[in-house]
Motif scaffolding. Structure first.
Motif, PDB file in Angstrom:
ATOM      1  N   GLY A  24       0.813  -1.211   0.000  1.00  0.00           N
ATOM      2  CA  GLY A  24       0.000   0.000   0.000  1.00  0.00           C
ATOM      3  C   GLY A  24       0.847   1.263   0.000  1.00  0.00           C
ATOM      4  O   GLY A  24       0.534   2.237  -0.697  1.00  0.00           O
ATOM      5  N   LEU A  25       1.931   1.258   0.778  1.00  0.00           N
ATOM      6  CA  LEU A  25       2.824   2.418   0.794  1.00  0.00           C
ATOM      7  C   LEU A  25       3.490   2.624  -0.562  1.00  0.00           C
ATOM      8  O   LEU A  25       3.656   3.761  -1.023  1.00  0.00           O
ATOM      9  N   TRP A  26       3.849   1.518  -1.213  1.00  0.00           N
ATOM     10  CA  TRP A  26       4.395   1.631  -2.562  1.00  0.00           C
ATOM     11  C   TRP A  26       3.337   2.169  -3.522  1.00  0.00           C
ATOM     12  O   TRP A  26       3.643   2.892  -4.472  1.00  0.00           O
ATOM     13  N   GLY A  27       2.084   1.847  -3.268  1.00  0.00           N
ATOM     14  CA  GLY A  27       1.005   2.388  -4.080  1.00  0.00           C
ATOM     15  C   GLY A  27       0.870   3.888  -3.911  1.00  0.00           C
ATOM     16  O   GLY A  27       0.661   4.621  -4.886  1.00  0.00           O
ATOM     17  N   VAL A  28       0.995   4.374  -2.667  1.00  0.00           N
ATOM     18  CA  VAL A  28       0.927   5.823  -2.415  1.00  0.00           C
ATOM     19  C   VAL A  28       2.079   6.532  -3.126  1.00  0.00           C
ATOM     20  O   VAL A  28       1.877   7.550  -3.799  1.00  0.00           O
ATOM     21  N   PHE A  39      -0.271  -1.921  -7.396  1.00  0.00           N
ATOM     22  CA  PHE A  39       0.126  -1.941  -5.987  1.00  0.00           C
ATOM     23  C   PHE A  39      -1.089  -1.979  -5.064  1.00  0.00           C
ATOM     24  O   PHE A  39      -1.109  -2.726  -4.075  1.00  0.00           O
ATOM     25  N   PHE A  40      -2.120  -1.205  -5.384  1.00  0.00           N
ATOM     26  CA  PHE A  40      -3.297  -1.194  -4.518  1.00  0.00           C
ATOM     27  C   PHE A  40      -4.085  -2.508  -4.618  1.00  0.00           C
ATOM     28  O   PHE A  40      -4.649  -2.970  -3.618  1.00  0.00           O
ATOM     29  N   LEU A  41      -4.092  -3.123  -5.794  1.00  0.00           N
ATOM     30  CA  LEU A  41      -4.727  -4.441  -5.912  1.00  0.00           C
ATOM     31  C   LEU A  41      -3.970  -5.491  -5.097  1.00  0.00           C
ATOM     32  O   LEU A  41      -4.580  -6.318  -4.399  1.00  0.00           O
TER      33      LEU A  41
END
Length: 197
Positions: free
Chosen positions: A103-107, A134-136
């Protein structure tokens, strides 16, 4: 006398794209993680992208430095998360911890996507699809849903393929001196802050 530096971005995009496709073929459920994926994660996706980030630094490319170095280190940390528990160096991370990691990588990637809006459409597709990926993957780890994992895998294959396309478009268009593979160049020129001031 100044020396013209080569564009390192296609190399980094290939390292990212090929490694991403291979990992997401696994995420889609086609084969397990093995030494092939780990080796690609360490060398081409990992070390390769970090080196490209340093090349971008030399060219004064802040976006490229941040993106390639970060994603190269992402691959190295991911391999570390998978391998260190097997080596007895650390406990394996629970799935919901991995959800926070992804999730942090998604942000981070969402912010990089905003930055990519100044660049050709092909670059925007890479960062937009990577944000979704990333969020998936984070949602898969938070929920334990195999369906979300499969969807993420398919979406990740698309993301990796878009990076390969963008890499090869830059190489071929440069070599032939004309558009062989379109990348969706922006019509308006970027205005520098100094010029606007």
């Amino acid at each position: 006398m100044s020396t013209k530096l080569a564009n390192p971005a296609p190399l980094g995009l290939m390292g990212f794209g090929m490694t991403t496709i291979l990992l997401n073929i696994h995420n889609a459920g086609f084969f397990p993680i093995d030494s092939m994926i780990l080796a690609m994660g360490i060398f081409y996706g990992g070390i390769g992208q970090v080196l490209v980030g340093m090349m971008c630094f030399k060219r004064g490319d802040t976006f490229g430095t941040t993106a390639f170095t970060s994603y190269g280190l992402f691959w190295l940390t991911l391999v570390g998360l998978l391998v260190m528990p097997k080596m007895g160096l650390a406990d394996a991370s629970p799935a919901h911890f991995m959800g926070w990691y992804l999730g942090l990588w998604g942000v981070f990637t969402a912010f990089m996507f905003v930055g990519s809006l100044c660049y050709p459409r092909a670059k925007q597709v890479v960062f937009g699809s990577l944000t979704v990926l990333f969020f998936l993957l984070a949602a898969r780890d938070f929920t334990g849903s195999e369906l979300i994992g499969t969807i993420a895998g398919i979406e990740g294959i698309f993301c990796g393929a878009s990076a390969i396309y963008f890499a090869m478009a830059q190489v071929l268009n440069n070599e032939y001196g004309r558009t062989i593979l379109p990348v969706g160049e922006l019509k308006k020129e970027k205005v520098s802050l100094k010029a606007a001031a």
